[in-house]
Structures are given as C-alpha cells and as structure tokens.
Write a protein that holds these residues in place. Structure first.
Motif, PDB file in Angstrom:
ATOM      1  N   UNK A  40     -20.509  58.769  10.853  1.00  0.00           N
ATOM      2  CA  UNK A  40     -19.144  58.538  10.342  1.00  0.00           C
ATOM      3  C   UNK A  40     -18.162  59.450  11.062  1.00  0.00           C
ATOM      4  N   UNK A  41     -16.952  58.915  11.228  1.00  0.00           N
ATOM      5  CA  UNK A  41     -15.905  59.674  11.889  1.00  0.00           C
ATOM      6  C   UNK A  41     -15.153  60.464  10.818  1.00  0.00           C
ATOM      7  N   UNK A  42     -15.091  61.782  10.933  1.00  0.00           N
ATOM      8  CA  UNK A  42     -14.354  62.617   9.971  1.00  0.00           C
ATOM      9  C   UNK A  42     -13.127  63.186  10.666  1.00  0.00           C
ATOM     10  N   UNK A  43     -12.125  63.486   9.847  1.00  0.00           N
ATOM     11  CA  UNK A  43     -10.931  64.108  10.404  1.00  0.00           C
ATOM     12  C   UNK A  43     -11.296  65.493  10.974  1.00  0.00           C
ATOM     13  N   UNK A  44     -10.708  65.820  12.138  1.00  0.00           N
ATOM     14  CA  UNK A  44     -10.981  67.137  12.752  1.00  0.00           C
ATOM     15  C   UNK A  44     -10.656  68.285  11.802  1.00  0.00           C
ATOM     16  N   UNK A  45      -9.690  68.072  10.894  1.00  0.00           N
ATOM     17  CA  UNK A  45      -9.277  69.179  10.006  1.00  0.00           C
ATOM     18  C   UNK A  45     -10.463  69.666   9.160  1.00  0.00           C
ATOM     19  N   UNK A  46     -11.422  68.772   8.875  1.00  0.00           N
ATOM     20  CA  UNK A  46     -12.587  69.183   8.073  1.00  0.00           C
ATOM     21  C   UNK A  46     -13.417  70.211   8.843  1.00  0.00           C
ATOM     22  N   UNK A  47     -13.636  69.925  10.121  1.00  0.00           N
ATOM     23  CA  UNK A  47     -14.430  70.849  10.945  1.00  0.00           C
ATOM     24  C   UNK A  47     -13.725  72.209  11.045  1.00  0.00           C
ATOM     25  N   UNK A  48     -12.408  72.168  11.313  1.00  0.00           N
ATOM     26  CA  UNK A  48     -11.665  73.428  11.426  1.00  0.00           C
ATOM     27  C   UNK A  48     -11.681  74.180  10.091  1.00  0.00           C
ATOM     28  N   UNK A  49     -11.585  73.444   8.966  1.00  0.00           N
ATOM     29  CA  UNK A  49     -11.603  74.096   7.645  1.00  0.00           C
ATOM     30  C   UNK A  49     -12.962  74.745   7.391  1.00  0.00           C
ATOM     31  N   UNK A  50     -14.035  74.092   7.838  1.00  0.00           N
ATOM     32  CA  UNK A  50     -15.377  74.670   7.662  1.00  0.00           C
ATOM     33  C   UNK A  50     -15.514  75.964   8.459  1.00  0.00           C
TER      34      UNK A  50
END
Ligand code: HEM
Length: 187
Positions: A40-50
């Motif tokens: 699944x494609x997730x918004x990049x903001x999720x990765x940066x938030x992690x």
C-alpha cells in the motif's frame, strides 16, 4: 512511500528496542494500526512522523535514526524476498552502487507508484568514488550514509563516508565522498 518502508521502520524498532518501544513510537506518530501493508502507498508524512517519534522516544537525533534505518534496510530487503534483486545489482560494493537506478527500476515493476531516488557515480578510483544522490524528498541524506555502511557490511568492505552538497538551483544535490577497502582475508 510504500508500506514496505514503514514496515521496516517497525522491524528496526521491534528488533533493537522491543515491542513496547514500537507501541510508544507509533502512538506518538499518530499511527493507530500495529503494522503496515507492504504494497500500500502511504503518505510520506507517516514515515517522517515515525522517524521524529523514534528520535524523541529513543533520545536519538533524527539523523541517527535515519542512519540506523539505512543500515537495517540492506539486510531487511535481502530477507524480505528481494534478495534476488539485491543479488543481480552487483557482486562488489562499487559495482552495486553503479547499478542502483537499474535496481530501483526493477523494484518499480513490483511497486508501480515507486518514486525512487536517482544515483550516479563519478570520480572513481581503485578505492574511492563520489556518489551523487537526487531525490524528490528532503532530509534523507543520513539514510544514504546508513545504506552505504549497510552495503559495506554486505560486501565485506570497510567504508568511510563524508557528505557534501554540489550543483546549483534545481541541480543542487547531496554527494557522498566514499572511500572503501575490501576487508583483508575475504574473497
Ligand atoms: C531490493 C532492494 C530494495 C527495494 C525493494 C527498495 C525499495 C524502495 C522503496 C519501496 C522505496 C520507497 C519509495 C516510494 O515508495 O516511493 C525506496 C526508497 C529509497 N531507496 Fe530503495 N529499495 C531497495 C534497495 C535500496 C538500496 C540498496 C539503496 C541504497 C542506496 C536504496 C536507496 C533508497 C533511498 C535513499 C530511498 C528514499 C527515497 C528518496 O530518496 O526519495 N534502496 N526504496
């Protein structure tokens, strides 16, 4: 970015800091599900938030989190069914670095919405090279430093990396000045 990336962040935290650390980090990042779907494609903001949450919860700089993630990624993808793609990209450290774009092009066959970075190698000598890194995303240079160390381990090669910036305007990009030495006694 594809869930595969976030899954690997989870794997790193789980393996090195435990389940409870992962739970705290994902909650701090506002992630309600325990895991991600690789395709699944997730918004990049999720990765940066992690990355940000891992940095606060583990008292590490965001750059250290990204670097650790880069080192982890090299083994992670090799273990997660992408070992053959890693194999075909090269048998030595410098050969592999020259083939990174072709490797991501093959990855794109499986992940059609991939927005891969682009790399080029210049100034090659017997024991050094410059790796130019072009990305549509900001702030990920420390990730590449970690990736280079992870690849060094994969190819039993000692790696030293210094980072810089080159180019002007839309061509401005990160460059890694890499020195490497195959570890003696290994074939
Ligand atoms: C077979 C192994 C690999 C797979 C399956 C893979 C896959 C991916 C995926 C899914 C992304 C997220 C991009 C998106 O979803 O749009 C990504 C990003 C990235 N990959 Fe790979 N990759 C692999 C190996 C490598 C290696 C060895 C490097 C070493 C330099 C690398 C460098 C990067 C970087 C720096 C990014 C961050 C995105 C950016 O800079 O814009 N990858 N890769």
């Amino acid at each position: 970015m594809y869930g595969l990336i976030n899954k690997a962040v989870r794997g790193l935290v789980f393996d090195q800091f435990g389940e409870d650390a992962w739970r705290r980090i994902r909650l701090a990042a506002g992630v309600t599900d325990d895991d991600f779907i690789a395709m699944d494609d997730y918004d990049d903001t999720i990765t940066y938030a992690l990355v940000q949450a891992a940095s606060s919860e583990l008292s590490l700089e965001p750059e250290q989190v990204l670097q650790a993630f880069g080192e982890y990624w090299v083994d992670y993808v090799a273990d997660e069914n992408y070992g053959h793609l890693m194999q075909t990209a090269g048998q030595t450290f410098p050969e592999f670095l020259s083939n990174l774009d072709q490797m991501h092009a093959r990855v794109k066959l499986t992940f059609p919405n991939l927005q891969p970075p682009s790399f080029s190698v210049t100034d090659e000598t017997d024991d050094s090279l410059h790796l130019h890194y072009f990305s549509s995303r900001a702030g990920l240079a420390p990730l590449v430093v970690g990736l280079l160390h992870g690849l060094g381990r994969r190819f039993e090669t000692e790696v030293e990396v210094e980072s810089g910036r080159e180019g002007e305007g839309s061509n401005a990009h990160d460059v890694f000045y890499v020195k490497y030495r195959r570890i003696a006694g290994q074939t």
